[in-house]
Design a protein around this motif. Sequence first.
Motif: not given
Length: 406
Positions: A161-166, A14-15
């Motif tokens: 959640v915007e800074r860290n995927s997964g 997604l990102p």
Amino acid sequence: MKILAIDDQQLVLLPLEKRLQESGYDIMTSTQANEAITIFKEFKPDLLIIDINMPHANGLEIIRTIRKEMKDETPIMVLSGNTDESLIVESFELGIQDFMKKPLSLDEVSARVKRLIGTVGNAIKKPLSQNSILQNRCVGVVIPCYNEENRLKSKEFIDFVERNSGYHLCFVNDGSTDKTIDVLQKLKEGREHYISIYDCDKNGGKAEAVRQGLLHISKFDDLDYVGFLDADLSTDFEDFDDLVKTIESTDFQIVNGSRISRMGANITKESARKVISMTINFIIVSILGMPFKDTQCGAKIMRKELIPIAFDKPFITKWLFDVEIFMRMKNHFGKQKAQEIICEQPLKRWIHADGSKLSMRDSMQIGFQLFKIHAEYSFKKDDNKKVRDLKPESRSTISVQPQNVD
């Protein structure tokens, strides 16, 4: 220019998809690795980005088919957490153009893509989304909420959640009587892939809220680890992410946050609360027969394979379910094995937040509830000892049937 990205974990794709679209590329993503060749032939990409270790397909075999059988020279970029040197060498021998090791940043991925296939001339000139790290694991986090309308730190959750995927955050609305559900719906809006809501009709207490939430997200195929965190973020995300780093780099099955006062840490409690906690913990350690420093910290992470063992049945207490989790682990694996697979990790920061849902009545019943736990688990054998040794295997396909889940 067209890019095809294939990875079995949607939280990774997604990102990546968002960033490459912002850069002007026409991108298609897929988690269906077993259909990779068909998708590749139909989409005809200018670049293929593919993971190697996927449960239902071997990335190397896909590359081998494209290069050896199809005689196709489309640039291929491998995105993988597998750092085995022989695998990397084999990938280059098969004709890939680049190998990226997770974790890595979106900025780095973008730079490598531009180096391979160039930039898109008609790309819209606008600021790119915030850089984040593509991780080698995906984590589901349950956050139980009861009447958190005025306490929920929405900005902190969104920033994380915007800074860290997964990461996937599952907020469980435990029959709140205020406007908590409205706050959660607003928090989820536009972030449906990263944030979900599990809504309970009636208030069942923290134990049942956590249990139902974990049973719910245990059905998500792309999660490697699951855990829970208090809604007031008394344990912050930096500490929680450290717990995740420990479990993914070791053979521990559970990593439990521990609020130990020590030099260099910011652990604050009211004096009376501290004395009560120490007394309760002494009783808990006596019941468990294992040298825990802090069972009641509201931050835990575990391998998804443990869900059927630790959460299949309702807990007998509303607030001391952490003790029950460890009793279930002890009964299932045996005391020695349980102590080997459970890790306590001191937190760097923990601050008591006002507005605790633990009432005075509940507090006065703690002694009685601990006696109930002792009686329930000390004299009954675990009848669910299907697996004595769980191997740390990513993306388990164990099926769990949650109770009362819509």
